[in-house]
Write an enzyme that holds these catalytic residues in place. Structure first.
Site, PDB file in Angstrom:
ATOM      1  N   ALA A 214      40.057  39.753  50.564  1.00 42.17           N
ATOM      2  CA  ALA A 214      39.765  39.378  49.182  1.00 42.17           C
ATOM      3  C   ALA A 214      40.240  37.944  48.933  1.00 42.17           C
ATOM      4  O   ALA A 214      41.065  37.428  49.678  1.00 42.17           O
ATOM      5  CB  ALA A 214      40.466  40.343  48.237  1.00 42.17           C
ATOM      6  N   PRO A 215      39.708  37.302  47.883  1.00 40.46           N
ATOM      7  CA  PRO A 215      40.130  35.933  47.582  1.00 40.46           C
ATOM      8  C   PRO A 215      41.646  35.874  47.340  1.00 40.46           C
ATOM      9  O   PRO A 215      42.208  36.759  46.715  1.00 40.46           O
ATOM     10  CB  PRO A 215      39.391  35.615  46.276  1.00 40.46           C
ATOM     11  CG  PRO A 215      38.255  36.553  46.225  1.00 40.46           C
ATOM     12  CD  PRO A 215      38.672  37.776  46.967  1.00 40.46           C
ATOM     13  N   GLY A 216      42.260  34.847  47.866  1.00 39.54           N
ATOM     14  CA  GLY A 216      43.680  34.630  47.605  1.00 39.54           C
ATOM     15  C   GLY A 216      44.625  35.458  48.443  1.00 39.54           C
ATOM     16  O   GLY A 216      45.827  35.433  48.235  1.00 39.54           O
ATOM     17  N   GLY A 218      45.243  34.941  51.513  1.00 40.86           N
ATOM     18  CA  GLY A 218      45.920  34.097  52.502  1.00 40.86           C
ATOM     19  C   GLY A 218      45.117  33.830  53.757  1.00 40.86           C
ATOM     20  O   GLY A 218      45.686  33.535  54.800  1.00 40.86           O
ATOM     21  N   HIS A 435      44.454  61.303  42.202  1.00 35.22           N
ATOM     22  CA  HIS A 435      43.139  61.471  42.818  1.00 35.22           C
ATOM     23  C   HIS A 435      43.249  61.388  44.345  1.00 35.22           C
ATOM     24  O   HIS A 435      42.796  62.279  45.056  1.00 35.22           O
ATOM     25  CB  HIS A 435      42.203  60.391  42.264  1.00 35.22           C
ATOM     26  CG  HIS A 435      40.823  60.419  42.821  1.00 35.22           C
ATOM     27  ND1 HIS A 435      39.736  60.879  42.104  1.00 35.22           N
ATOM     28  CD2 HIS A 435      40.331  60.042  44.029  1.00 35.22           C
ATOM     29  CE1 HIS A 435      38.654  60.779  42.847  1.00 35.22           C
ATOM     30  NE2 HIS A 435      38.991  60.269  44.028  1.00 35.22           N
ATOM     31  N   GLU A 436      43.884  60.327  44.801  1.00 40.31           N
ATOM     32  CA  GLU A 436      43.997  60.160  46.256  1.00 40.31           C
ATOM     33  C   GLU A 436      44.894  61.227  46.873  1.00 40.31           C
ATOM     34  O   GLU A 436      44.626  61.713  47.973  1.00 40.31           O
ATOM     35  CB  GLU A 436      44.521  58.760  46.599  1.00 40.31           C
ATOM     36  CG  GLU A 436      43.602  57.603  46.178  1.00 40.31           C
ATOM     37  CD  GLU A 436      42.196  57.708  46.743  1.00 40.31           C
ATOM     38  OE1 GLU A 436      42.025  58.256  47.853  1.00 40.31           O
ATOM     39  OE2 GLU A 436      41.249  57.248  46.069  1.00 40.31           O
ATOM     40  N   HIS A 439      42.759  64.268  47.481  1.00 47.24           N
ATOM     41  CA  HIS A 439      41.975  64.155  48.722  1.00 47.24           C
ATOM     42  C   HIS A 439      42.856  64.451  49.941  1.00 47.24           C
ATOM     43  O   HIS A 439      42.496  65.235  50.815  1.00 47.24           O
ATOM     44  CB  HIS A 439      41.450  62.722  48.897  1.00 47.24           C
ATOM     45  CG  HIS A 439      40.248  62.393  48.070  1.00 47.24           C
ATOM     46  ND1 HIS A 439      39.120  63.165  48.026  1.00 47.24           N
ATOM     47  CD2 HIS A 439      39.983  61.313  47.279  1.00 47.24           C
ATOM     48  CE1 HIS A 439      38.215  62.595  47.236  1.00 47.24           C
ATOM     49  NE2 HIS A 439      38.721  61.463  46.762  1.00 47.24           N
TER      50      HIS A 439
HETATM   51  P1  ADP Z   1      42.219  32.620  50.699  1.00 45.40           P
HETATM   52  O1  ADP Z   1      41.853  31.609  51.720  1.00 45.40           O
HETATM   53  O2  ADP Z   1      42.325  34.014  51.276  1.00 45.40           O
HETATM   54  O3  ADP Z   1      41.401  32.618  49.463  1.00 45.40           O
HETATM   55  P2  ADP Z   1      44.578  31.042  50.553  1.00 45.40           P
HETATM   56  O4  ADP Z   1      45.019  31.091  51.961  1.00 45.40           O
HETATM   57  O5  ADP Z   1      43.853  29.843  50.122  1.00 45.40           O
HETATM   58  O6  ADP Z   1      43.716  32.318  50.209  1.00 45.40           O
HETATM   59  O7  ADP Z   1      45.845  31.282  49.630  1.00 45.40           O
HETATM   60  C1  ADP Z   1      46.132  30.446  48.549  1.00 45.40           C
HETATM   61  C2  ADP Z   1      47.628  30.278  48.393  1.00 45.40           C
HETATM   62  O8  ADP Z   1      48.249  31.496  48.031  1.00 45.40           O
HETATM   63  C3  ADP Z   1      48.324  29.865  49.675  1.00 45.40           C
HETATM   64  O9  ADP Z   1      48.312  28.495  49.829  1.00 45.40           O
HETATM   65  C4  ADP Z   1      49.733  30.415  49.484  1.00 45.40           C
HETATM   66  O10 ADP Z   1      50.510  29.540  48.702  1.00 45.40           O
HETATM   67  C5  ADP Z   1      49.494  31.657  48.682  1.00 45.40           C
HETATM   68  N1  ADP Z   1      49.407  32.835  49.557  1.00 45.40           N
HETATM   69  C6  ADP Z   1      48.332  33.614  49.752  1.00 45.40           C
HETATM   70  N2  ADP Z   1      48.598  34.625  50.597  1.00 45.40           N
HETATM   71  C7  ADP Z   1      49.881  34.474  50.970  1.00 45.40           C
HETATM   72  C8  ADP Z   1      50.745  35.195  51.851  1.00 45.40           C
HETATM   73  N3  ADP Z   1      50.317  36.285  52.500  1.00 45.40           N
HETATM   74  N4  ADP Z   1      52.006  34.749  52.003  1.00 45.40           N
HETATM   75  C9  ADP Z   1      52.436  33.673  51.330  1.00 45.40           C
HETATM   76  N5  ADP Z   1      51.678  32.941  50.507  1.00 45.40           N
HETATM   77  C10 ADP Z   1      50.415  33.333  50.301  1.00 45.40           C
HETATM   78 ZN    ZN Z   2      37.880  59.944  45.689  1.00 42.65          ZN
END
Ligand code: ADP
Ligand code: ZN
Length: 622
Positions: A214-216, A218, A435-436, A439
């Site tokens: 998912a977005p964000g 890492g 729910h889970e 299951h």
């Molecule tokens: P994605 O590419 O999956 O959209 P990013 O790698 O760009 O996400 O993450 C954005 C920022 O969020 C990173 O620069 C970091 O600061 C923080 N971040 C995201 N995931 C992590 C993680 N697992 N551990 C530490 N920081 C994270």
């Molecule tokens: Zn279910």
């Protein structure tokens, strides 16, 4: 156009204009001396003119400057008689309406001829050269300006830019809470550092790895960490930047990217948002994106073209692997996949701790509490919370960031996420947990169901709020009736648990019910498993696949009466299953509650923990 970029610098234009004027000046040199018409007539009569060329609007010729100072006012002839000036000079005069001119010319006995006005050579030159100059100027601007700047830059420049980082400075220590993915990529770093070791053992080094999450969560961070740990350059490019480009430019960019990579190898190429570029071809229909296809094809060609000896590793990120062109996933391309899930409560705490390192925290701050309050948050969201908390504290002029700052930071970030539909409130979380648990508990109570490997209430993907993962112990080609019935029970377990616990049901079971209904229909109409209807196949299978969802029937090959009987049998199967499930859940209510509460606490429960919980002697736990 990007409004943030500054407008075109007028510097180029001013410079260009100055050059133009200078050029005009040079080309027409030496400039003929301008004479007033009356002066012309005076000099003509005095016999000072020769070689006249009479045009439609001008008269040109030569003037003998000797002694003309006496004939004309001094101001008119200052230039012609200046010391050091040549004796015979070119002159030019504008014609006025003068019917007697020819008579006077004859009387003065000068040579004269009609002229074709401008000489073609110099006139062409005066237009061609400025044209060339303008073109040069244009090209210069195209090269000088950044992509996306100015109106001209839009015309031939690609938006896609390769970012090259010699050293990302990111290490695995900077990535927390996504341990499995980290683990897998650590192995890749070992590949990169010591390829010989793997080759000697006959192993082949992967060319492309797809990071799915998912977005964000890492993905980019992890890719950078791979480069940072391996100590190799990081070349990155984003798939979405290719989409609006002109045909051919994207493909050229990809070519460039790989040439560049070969030059600096060993290195890592990172393609962010691969889905924007690698959507399955031909799905766009009319007006399909030719550019994207060409770019994608070029990427495939490049990936096939270099061998693993070149030590270029391609990492790509996507949050929508399902729409990728299958060609991208073939062996030798992105054949390795690394999935990143949203972090669980402990992972979230670690991520919070990591980002809060730089902060001055008040003693009362407990990041475990913050982690518990942020289910479903990805790493980027958590980093955001830490930052917001620091800002909040600064606004309040505090000496340390306290819990109240974190609270308001969570609220702020939650509002943003709620807009994107990504957080559950406490009530929803509880519903999903029961729910889970339903299951999972049914699966564990049925001898013919697959064992549960993991139960989670962390939202995964779009739509699924939680999941119960069952691992079949072996590949199956046949399913007995008893097994299908047990599967039916497991599917209904979630819904029935909600009913028993809350006396109410939610929309979360839609998918389960759909699957259960499909399965019951198959049992009745395809597999001949209904006592009332016997071994008659009513829905001819379109595919031989076992538990595929059926394709809708256009013309049922049976009577309305039979259709009703089939519907009754399906409803009967489901009702019976429901009853069995309810009995089990009521009998094992204590276990259901215990599992749900464990889920609320830990969010993810693995096989081991589940077994321990279910075997623990508890009142009413069978
Ligand atoms: P994605 O590419 O999956 O959209 P990013 O790698 O760009 O996400 O993450 C954005 C920022 O969020 C990173 O620069 C970091 O600061 C923080 N971040 C995201 N995931 C992590 C993680 N697992 N551990 C530490 N920081 C994270
Ligand atoms: Zn279910």
């Amino acid at each position: 156009m990007d409004p943030k970029k500054p407008p075109l610098t007028p510097w180029y234009l001013l410079g260009g204009l100055a050059l133009l004027i200078a050029l005009q000046f040079l080309l027409s040199a030496p400039p003929p001396q301008n004479l007033g018409y009356s002066d012309f007539k005076t000099l003509l009569r005095a016999g000072k003119l020769s070689d006249l060329s009479i045009g439609a609007t001008t008269i040109e010729g030569k003037v003998d400057t000797d002694g003309i100072a006496r004939l004309l006012p001094a101001a008119h002839v200052a230039e012609l008689t200046a010391p050091g000036a040549r004796k015979i000079r070119d002159f030019l005069t504008q014609r006025v309406e003068d019917p007697g001119l020819v008579g006077e010319l004859d009387a003065a006995r000068v040579q004269y001829a009609a002229s074709a006005e401008n000489h073609w050579f110099s006139s062409t030159l005066t237009w061609l050269l400025p044209g060339l100059l303008l073109m040069g100027l244009y090209l210069m601007m195209m090269r000088r300006t950044d992509p996306g700047t100015g109106p001209l830059a839009q015309i031939g420049r690609s938006q896609a830019k390769v970012f090259v980082q010699k050293d990302t400075g990111v290490h695995f220590a900077d990535v927390e809470g996504i341990d499995e993915a980290k683990e897998e990529l650590m192995e890749v770093v070992r590949f990169l550092k010591d390829p010989e070791r793997y080759r000697r053992l006959g192993g082949h080094i992967p060319k492309g790895i797809l990071i799915v999450g998912a977005p964000g969560t890492g993905k980019t961070l992890l890719a950078k960490a791979v480069a940072g740990e391996a100590g190799v350059p990081f070349l990155s490019i984003s798939g979405s930047e290719f989409v609006e480009m002109f045909v051919g430019v994207g493909a050229a960019r990809v070519r460039d990217l790989f040439r560049q990579a070969e030059d600096v190898a060993p290195c890592i190429i990172f393609v962010d948002e691969l889905d924007a570029l690698g959507k399955a071809r031909g799905v766009t229909g009319i007006g399909g994106n030719d550019e994207r296809e060409q770019t994608l094809n070029q990427l495939l060609v490049e990936m096939d073209g270099f061998d693993s000896n070149s030590r270029v590793l391609i990492l790509a990120a996507t949050n929508r692997p399902e729409i990728l062109d299958p060609a991208l996933l073939r062996p030798g391309r992105f054949d390795r996949h690394v999935a990143i899930d949203r972090p669980d409560v402990r992972g979230r705490e670690k991520i919070l701790r990591l980002h809060a390192r730089r902060l001055v925290l008040a003693a009362e701050v407990d990041l475990a509490v913050v982690a518990a309050k942020t289910p479903g948050f990805a790493g980027a969201d958590l980093a955001n919370i830490v930052n917001e908390a620091a800002l909040h504290a600064a606004r309040g002029d505090k000496s340390a960031v306290d819990m109240q700052d974190f609270e308001s930071a969570i609220d702020r970030v939650v509002i943003g996420l709620e807009k994107r539909n990504r957080v559950m409130n406490a009530r929803e979380k509880e519903t999903v947990a029961f729910h889970e648990a339903g299951h999972a508990l049914i699966a564990e109570s049925r001898p013919n169901a697959d064992r549960v490997s993991k139960v989670s209430i962390i939202p995964r993907g779009i739509g699924a709020l939680g999941f119960t993962q069952q691992l079949p112990t072996e590949d199956r080609y046949l399913l007995r009736r008893s097994e299908l019935l047990d599967r039916l029970d497991v599917l209904l377990g979630g819904r029935v648990a909600e009913e028993i616990v809350f006396g109410d049901v939610s929309t979360g079971a839609e998918d389960d019910l759909q699957k259960a209904t499909d399965m019951a229909r198959h049992m009745v109409a395809r597999y001949g498993m209904s006592d009332a209807l016997g071994q008659v196949v009513f829905d001819a299978p379109r595919r031989s696949a076992f538990l595929d969802t059926p394709s809708p029937q256009e013309h049922p090959g049976y009577s309305e009466h039979t259709a009703r009987a089939i519907d009754q049998e399906i409803a009967g199967l489901l009702a019976a299953a429901r009853e069995r499930v309810e009995r089990t859940l009521r009998e094992r209510r204590a276990a259901l509650d215990a599992l749900a509460h464990l889920l609320l606490e830990e969010e993810v429960v693995g096989r081991e923990r589940l077994e321990r919980l279910l075997s623990a002697p508890a009142p009413g736990n069978l």
